[in-house]
Structures are given as C-alpha cells and as structure tokens.
Design a protein around this motif. Structure first.
Motif, mmCIF file in Angstrom:
data_model
loop_
_atom_site.group_PDB
_atom_site.id
_atom_site.type_symbol
_atom_site.label_atom_id
_atom_site.label_comp_id
_atom_site.label_asym_id
_atom_site.label_seq_id
_atom_site.Cartn_x
_atom_site.Cartn_y
_atom_site.Cartn_z
ATOM 1 N N LYS A 158 0.837 -1.205 0.000
ATOM 2 C CA LYS A 158 0.000 0.000 0.000
ATOM 3 C C LYS A 158 0.869 1.251 0.000
ATOM 4 C CE LYS A 158 -3.750 2.317 2.451
ATOM 5 N NZ LYS A 158 -4.697 2.265 3.606
ATOM 6 N N ALA A 159 1.921 1.244 0.816
ATOM 7 C CA ALA A 159 2.808 2.416 0.879
ATOM 8 C C ALA A 159 3.508 2.639 -0.462
ATOM 9 C CB ALA A 159 3.829 2.236 1.999
ATOM 10 N N ALA A 160 4.000 1.545 -1.055
ATOM 11 C CA ALA A 160 4.721 1.675 -2.319
ATOM 12 C C ALA A 160 3.812 2.181 -3.431
ATOM 13 C CB ALA A 160 5.336 0.330 -2.704
ATOM 14 N N LEU A 161 2.605 1.618 -3.521
ATOM 15 C CA LEU A 161 1.704 2.037 -4.592
ATOM 16 C C LEU A 161 1.227 3.478 -4.380
ATOM 17 C CD1 LEU A 161 0.200 1.460 -7.153
ATOM 18 C CD2 LEU A 161 -1.605 0.348 -5.823
ATOM 19 N N THR A 162 0.991 3.854 -3.126
ATOM 20 C CA THR A 162 0.613 5.245 -2.848
ATOM 21 C C THR A 162 1.692 6.195 -3.345
ATOM 22 O OG1 THR A 162 -0.666 4.578 -0.892
ATOM 23 C CG2 THR A 162 -0.016 6.883 -1.034
ATOM 24 N N ALA A 163 2.959 5.853 -3.081
ATOM 25 C CA ALA A 163 4.068 6.698 -3.535
ATOM 26 C C ALA A 163 4.141 6.734 -5.058
ATOM 27 C CB ALA A 163 5.378 6.199 -2.949
ATOM 28 N N LEU A 164 3.897 5.585 -5.690
ATOM 29 C CA LEU A 164 3.954 5.537 -7.146
ATOM 30 C C LEU A 164 2.879 6.427 -7.771
ATOM 31 C CD1 LEU A 164 5.326 4.191 -9.605
ATOM 32 C CD2 LEU A 164 3.622 2.368 -9.442
ATOM 33 N N LEU A 165 1.712 6.483 -7.108
ATOM 34 C CA LEU A 165 0.595 7.243 -7.655
ATOM 35 C C LEU A 165 0.602 8.716 -7.262
ATOM 36 C CD1 LEU A 165 -2.272 4.638 -7.089
ATOM 37 C CD2 LEU A 165 -1.044 5.114 -9.207
ATOM 38 N N THR A 166 1.226 9.020 -6.096
ATOM 39 C CA THR A 166 1.152 10.401 -5.581
ATOM 40 C C THR A 166 2.514 11.066 -5.430
ATOM 41 O OG1 THR A 166 1.303 9.794 -3.233
ATOM 42 C CG2 THR A 166 -0.891 9.718 -4.264
ATOM 43 N N GLY A 167 3.576 10.266 -5.430
ATOM 44 C CA GLY A 167 4.900 10.810 -5.201
ATOM 45 C C GLY A 167 5.290 10.903 -3.746
ATOM 46 N N GLU A 168 4.379 10.510 -2.827
ATOM 47 C CA GLU A 168 4.648 10.591 -1.390
ATOM 48 C C GLU A 168 4.366 9.246 -0.721
ATOM 49 O OE1 GLU A 168 5.879 13.155 0.215
ATOM 50 O OE2 GLU A 168 5.871 14.548 -1.500
ATOM 51 N N PHE A 169 5.275 8.843 0.192
ATOM 52 C CA PHE A 169 5.069 7.621 0.970
ATOM 53 C C PHE A 169 4.283 7.941 2.242
ATOM 54 C CE2 PHE A 169 8.762 6.437 -1.530
ATOM 55 C CZ PHE A 169 8.546 5.097 -1.812
ATOM 56 N N PRO A 170 3.181 7.237 2.493
ATOM 57 C CA PRO A 170 2.493 7.413 3.775
ATOM 58 C C PRO A 170 3.301 6.732 4.876
ATOM 59 C CG PRO A 170 1.455 5.643 2.526
ATOM 60 C CD PRO A 170 2.525 6.241 1.637
ATOM 61 N N ASP A 171 3.554 7.439 5.956
ATOM 62 C CA ASP A 171 4.352 6.862 7.039
ATOM 63 C C ASP A 171 3.924 7.490 8.367
ATOM 64 O OD1 ASP A 171 6.215 5.500 8.484
ATOM 65 O OD2 ASP A 171 7.963 6.563 7.706
#
Length: 367
Positions: free
Chosen positions: A29-42
């Motif tokens: 989920k974190a990786a795909l979020t970053a791929l789609l938005t440019g930001e990692f949720p953490d």
C-alpha cells in the motif's frame, strides 16, 4: 507496532504481532501510494480480515521511474517467530493494460515446487489470504485514482533464504525463501504455558457461566465454520486451543463440561487422529503411512496407496482420495474423536469433531 490485549492471569501481558502477510500488504500500500502520488504514507495503515486497522512504520522506501518500493520490519510481538525483525519489502511496477495484478517472488521469498500446498506449483509462496489483502489495497488505490489495477507486485525478504532453513519450507518443496503467511494478519504469542493457561481460564469462564457446550478450535477458519454450525453459542464458548488439543482435553477431564466440539483443519486433526495432542508443526507431523492405511480402509484402491504415502502434504493426500471418490476426512474425524475420548479417560463429556478445509468448508462432522 503490536497489540497488548493477549494478557493472561498471573503474568505479564503477551504482545501480539503482525504476520508477514500483513507487513507485505502495508508495504504494498505504501509503495503504490508513492507511485501514484509521489509521497510515501508513514505510518501506513491497513484493514485486516477481522476489521482491525494497525499502522506500520516504514523502514525502507524507494521511488523511481515507473516503480516504487517500501519496506516494513516485522514485529512478531512476543512470539519466537524466525521472521521477527526481518524486513518485508513490496515493490510495485506498472504493467500494460489488462495485465491484472501479478505477484512475483523477490529475494528471500520462496517458490512452490511441489503439489499439495494452497498455492500452485511455480507460483511465489504467497498464501491466498495475503494475496487477497494485497490485491484489495491495490485495487482500492487504483480505483481512487481512476486507474486500472494492472500492476506487478514483488515481495522480498532479504534475509529470507537463510531464515527459511529454520522452517519446514525446504521439505515442503518451497525453495529459495520464506512463505508469506497469515489468515488474520495477527501473530498470536506462542507461549506454551501462557496459551494453555488461557485455555484453562476459558474453560473456567464457560463453566462459571453454566455453559453445557464449548468448542475448541485450531484457528480462525475453523472457529468461523463452527460458529455457523452452532450459531446459538456465545463467544465465551469458543476456546482458541490452537495447537494445544491436549491442553484443552486434559483440563476438561478434571473440569468437565457436558459437550465439547473439536474443530480444525484436516492436517492438524489428522495428527490428533494419530494420537498427537500437540499439533504444532515443530512437535508433530502428519503420518502419511497412517493416512494411506485409513484411505485404503475407506475404499481407496490398494494400488494408489503409495501415492498417498509419498504425498507432499496432508492436503495432497486428501486430494488424491477425493479424486478417487474416497472420503478420507470422515474416518479421520472419527479417529480424532476417538483420541479425544481416550484423553478424557471416561469423563462424562460428549465429543464431536468438525474438519474444515482452508476456505472454511466443512469436510466432515462426527455425530
């Protein structure tokens, strides 16, 4: 992060942990979020099959052209799990249209080479529930961004190949790494004395409430199946015996309740049928010779006996019997009941047994 609600009397609380499947899902989920938005949720949060919503802190992140990776350090709580402290990494990459969600085994994640497991030969050793969890978060994120869910998901555990040598994976034909496991996302602390103590307290509570029927289950899948069969029973009737069938039965022998149902998967109850009271894989194994003899007695052609004797897993043995129109689950359920009755040593307790498959379908029930 781990729960702290698995406390037992007369001792400190035991922390629950998270399965490799839960960690892989959160990392994906974190990786795909970053791929789609440019930001990692953490931290990154996920929803587990039972509705819990844990959060995971990222230990690794990488974002490149058309791909992203995120890693989470597995916390197994107070369970002496060989994967505790290992880094579970998910990498996602965009695929051409209509590719769907594809899974790959990265460094340290095994590949299935023998039949009898819940994953097909040649596939990454990522079990069905983690696959569903990962696919679920992928499809949800893609839907939110109005994109098709056409992605390659690679799961890696860099230390996994060495750690796998401490597991049963090599003899099960899972090569080059670990399995991504978990049916609930939660690791229950594996403390023999504490777990058995909890079973005993569960019996005490049921007796104090005046219950006349309790159910000992080996896990969440068998519990869910038993709840359907015995929908009138309250939650306190459900005793999570895990692998400790003996811990439950021996305590019931001295503190009887009129009826007990033993519910579990075919492999674990095949061990009970053979006389094992501790069903953990490190302390008892399915006896294929025993299964083959039971199958022949149940009508299997003698010429097929060797196929079951040489089966890789209990699941494969069950499939061989089923393909030849032989019900192997029913006699195993009856023999498991006989072991339970022998362990109760004449205590005034009725026993019935339910055997379920990995999806929770009931394969056999004794009267």
């Amino acid at each position: 992060m781990a729960d702290n609600d698995n406390s037992v009397d007369n001792g400190p609380p035991l922390r629950r942990g998270w399965t490799t499947g839960a960690c892989a899902t959160a990392a994906a989920k974190a990786a795909l979020t970053a791929l789609l938005t440019g930001e990692f949720p953490d931290p990154v949060s996920i929803t587990l099959p039972k509705g819990q919503q844990p959060e995971f802190t990222l230990a690794f992140e990488s974002l490149g052209d058309g791909y992203a990776s995120a890693g989470i350090i597995k916390d197994a709580g107070d369970d002496p799990d060989v994967t505790h402290g290992a880094t579970v990494i998910a990498s996602v990459r965009l695929l051409p249209p209509d590719s769907g969600v594809c899974f790959l085994a990265g460094d340290g994640v095994g590949t299935v080479t023998l039949a009898g497991l819940p994953v097909a030969v040649g596939e990454p050793a990522i079990n069905p529930v983690p696959r569903r969890m990962i696919r679920g978060v992928v499809e949800e994120l893609c839907f939110e961004h109005d994109l098709p869910a056409d992605l390659e998901v690679t799961i890696s555990i860099p230390e996994g190949k060495a750690l796998a040598q401490k597991t049963w994976n090599p003899r099960l034909g899972i090569v080059d790494g670990l399995s991504i496991l978990g049916t609930t996302g939660i690791v229950q602390p594996f403390s023999c004395s504490a777990w058995i103590h909890s079973i005993h307290r569960g019996v005490d509570v049921a007796r104090a409430a005046g219950l006349t029927h309790v159910i000992g289950t080996t896990g969440s899948t068998s519990e869910d199946a038993a709840r359907v069969v015995y929908s009138d029973l309250p939650d306190i009737a459900m005793l999570d015996m895990g692998d400790f069938a003996g811990g439950l039965l021996k305590y019931l022998r001295k503190h009887p309740i009129p009826r007990v149902t033993i519910a579990g998967g075919f492999a674990k109850l095949a061990k009970l049928a053979r006389g094992a009271l501790d069903l953990h894989s490190s302390r008892s194994q399915v006896d294929m010779q025993f299964l083959s003899e039971i199958a022949v007695d149940a009508g299997l052609n003698q010429s097929l006996k060797d196929r079951i004797q040489n089966a890789n897993t209990a699941k494969e043995a069950l499939e061989i019997a089923h393909q030849n129109k032989v019900d192997l689950a029913a006699p195993i359920a009856e023999k498991a009941r006989e072991t339970a009755l022998a362990t109760l040593r004449g205590a005034s307790i009725d026993v019935d047994v339910i055997i379920v498959d990995r999806e929770g379908k009931i394969l056999a029930r004794t009267p």
